[in-house]
Write an enzyme that holds these catalytic residues in place. Sequence first.
Site, PDB file in Angstrom:
ATOM      1  N   LYS A   1     -12.204   0.635  -1.790  1.00 16.91           N
ATOM      2  CA  LYS A   1     -11.156   1.254  -2.627  1.00 16.91           C
ATOM      3  C   LYS A   1     -11.648   1.218  -4.074  1.00 16.91           C
ATOM      4  O   LYS A   1     -12.544   1.985  -4.405  1.00 16.91           O
ATOM      5  CB  LYS A   1      -9.832   0.540  -2.389  1.00 16.91           C
ATOM      6  CG  LYS A   1      -9.399   0.614  -0.910  1.00 16.91           C
ATOM      7  CD  LYS A   1      -8.031   0.012  -0.690  1.00 16.91           C
ATOM      8  CE  LYS A   1      -7.740  -0.246   0.786  1.00 16.91           C
ATOM      9  NZ  LYS A   1      -7.667   0.914   1.639  1.00 16.91           N
TER      10      LYS A   1
ATOM     11  N   SER B   1       0.801  -1.228   0.000  1.00 15.73           N
ATOM     12  CA  SER B   1       0.000   0.000   0.000  1.00 15.73           C
ATOM     13  C   SER B   1       0.832   1.275   0.000  1.00 15.73           C
ATOM     14  O   SER B   1       0.343   2.322  -0.412  1.00 15.73           O
ATOM     15  CB  SER B   1      -0.959   0.000   1.186  1.00 15.73           C
ATOM     16  OG  SER B   1      -0.277  -0.262   2.390  1.00 15.73           O
TER      17      SER B   1
ATOM     18  N   HIS C   1      -5.450  -3.481  -2.718  1.00 17.44           N
ATOM     19  CA  HIS C   1      -5.104  -2.513  -3.766  1.00 17.44           C
ATOM     20  C   HIS C   1      -5.034  -3.146  -5.153  1.00 17.44           C
ATOM     21  O   HIS C   1      -4.655  -2.483  -6.114  1.00 17.44           O
ATOM     22  CB  HIS C   1      -3.779  -1.817  -3.418  1.00 17.44           C
ATOM     23  CG  HIS C   1      -3.858  -1.082  -2.120  1.00 17.44           C
ATOM     24  ND1 HIS C   1      -4.312   0.223  -2.027  1.00 17.44           N
ATOM     25  CD2 HIS C   1      -3.613  -1.488  -0.850  1.00 17.44           C
ATOM     26  CE1 HIS C   1      -4.310   0.588  -0.759  1.00 17.44           C
ATOM     27  NE2 HIS C   1      -3.891  -0.427  -0.018  1.00 17.44           N
TER      28      HIS C   1
HETATM   29  C1  LIG Z   1      -3.459  -3.478   2.275  1.00 18.76           C
HETATM   30  C2  LIG Z   1      -4.658  -3.081   3.066  1.00 18.76           C
HETATM   31  N1  LIG Z   1      -5.345  -4.027   3.716  1.00 18.76           N
HETATM   32  C3  LIG Z   1      -6.428  -3.723   4.458  1.00 18.76           C
HETATM   33  C4  LIG Z   1      -6.876  -2.435   4.568  1.00 18.76           C
HETATM   34  C5  LIG Z   1      -8.051  -2.159   5.444  1.00 18.76           C
HETATM   35  O1  LIG Z   1      -9.204  -2.072   4.671  1.00 18.76           O
HETATM   36  P1  LIG Z   1     -10.456  -1.227   5.190  1.00 18.76           P
HETATM   37  O2  LIG Z   1     -10.141   0.198   4.917  1.00 18.76           O
HETATM   38  O3  LIG Z   1     -11.618  -1.755   4.413  1.00 18.76           O
HETATM   39  O4  LIG Z   1     -10.563  -1.498   6.653  1.00 18.76           O
HETATM   40  C6  LIG Z   1      -6.193  -1.412   3.890  1.00 18.76           C
HETATM   41  C7  LIG Z   1      -6.578   0.023   3.941  1.00 18.76           C
HETATM   42  O5  LIG Z   1      -7.420   0.534   4.462  1.00 18.76           O
HETATM   43  C8  LIG Z   1      -5.058  -1.746   3.126  1.00 18.76           C
HETATM   44  O6  LIG Z   1      -4.367  -0.793   2.494  1.00 18.76           O
END
Ligand SMILES: Cc1ncc(COP(=O)(O)O)c(C=O)c1O
Length: 395
Positions: free
Chosen positions: A243, A184, A212
């Site tokens: 996203k 990320s 992502h």
């Molecule tokens: C790689 C990754 N996994 C999980 C999440 C968590 O997802 P959520 O925002 O739906 O809680 C995120 C970002 O928020 C992320 O960038």
Amino acid sequence: MMPLLETLEQGLAELDAHGLRRRRRIADTPCAAHMTVDGRETIGFASNDYLGLAAHPLLVAAIAEGARRYGAGSGGSHLLGGHSRAHAQLEDDLAEFVGGFVDAPRALYFSTGYMANLATLTALAGRGATLFSDALNHASLIDGARLARAEVKVYPHADTEALSALLEASDSAVKLIVTDTVFSMDGDIAPLARLLQLAERYGAWLVVDDAHGFGVLGPQGRGAVAHEALRSPHLISIGTLGKAAGVSGAFVVAHETVIEWLVQRARPYIFTTASVPAAAHAVSASLRIIGGDEGDARRAHLQQLIERTRAMLKATPWLPVDSHTAVQPLIIGSNDATLEIAATLERAGLWVPAIRPPTVPVGTSRLRISLSAAHSYADLDRLEAGLQQLYRAAA
Ligand SMILES: Cc1ncc(COP(=O)(O)O)c(C=O)c1O
């Protein structure tokens, strides 16, 4: 002993002193390329709305229709009355859309990706298990690993040799390799095919967090696993729906037995109120866009924006990361310099977040430029001019 409030005040003062205090911006308009933020018009390069769907009229209409059909709230947890037809339908849609990597796929819908990651790791990696986790994994995977009762081994970022040695040395009965697909804060992609080979060789599960990649990578945006044409009953794919999908929530897709185990045992699934059914209803609509011609057109445009941005960043005096995804980081170094650049861009109507430790390692603070299919070439021209002004002024 220092009084409690004073301890916090001192902690906050330290954050200030190191340029680490974060500030929330207030958006007055929907998430889009052009937004009003803190009362000022800006071009946003901060969202994860990679396909530009967050304000799509069809999704806004689907939320409204979902609310009319199912009301405002779910009223309960999934196992105690809160599981609606919208949730069930979305799980069928997700199993069909993402689950091509396994026979008998099934999906489970969560209210956030954070919860999906906690749920998967804690339910599958109990005492006696070992989790093998990439050093740059997302915080939610790190927290899931902490909460699981398993032993945790962190391998250096994307280093499959080091991982192989750790697996070789392990006599754990249950092993889980855990990785982001697209990282990320760097935008690079994990060596998924090699990771799956290792998983198969050592009798491990491979858990991938495709937050992502889903919607962006692979045929019809089916995600990183489809992009690499991987197939295995030992794969577990997690993706987020706030996203590229433009709404909210997350999914875990895996063999039906894995999913049934999560339903029975995953505490972050069981002990929380089911999300608003209208959101699930809108995600089903989003999947139709992602998987259709419009999704293809949006991904093609996004790819062109990515290539242009890569060329633009190479011309700056800072350090771009070699990313072919919509996450385009530009490493500046110190917190203060990164904050100053971000603030100057903000004054010029360009919202590019400054990412600092602990999100990234000390000394690698960066601008994280997130591209969206909603951006135009003119938006990139504006960003290029803003960056040029900065480094020309410094020269
Ligand atoms: C790689 C990754 N996994 C999980 C999440 C968590 O997802 P959520 O925002 O739906 O809680 C995120 C970002 O928020 C992320 O960038």
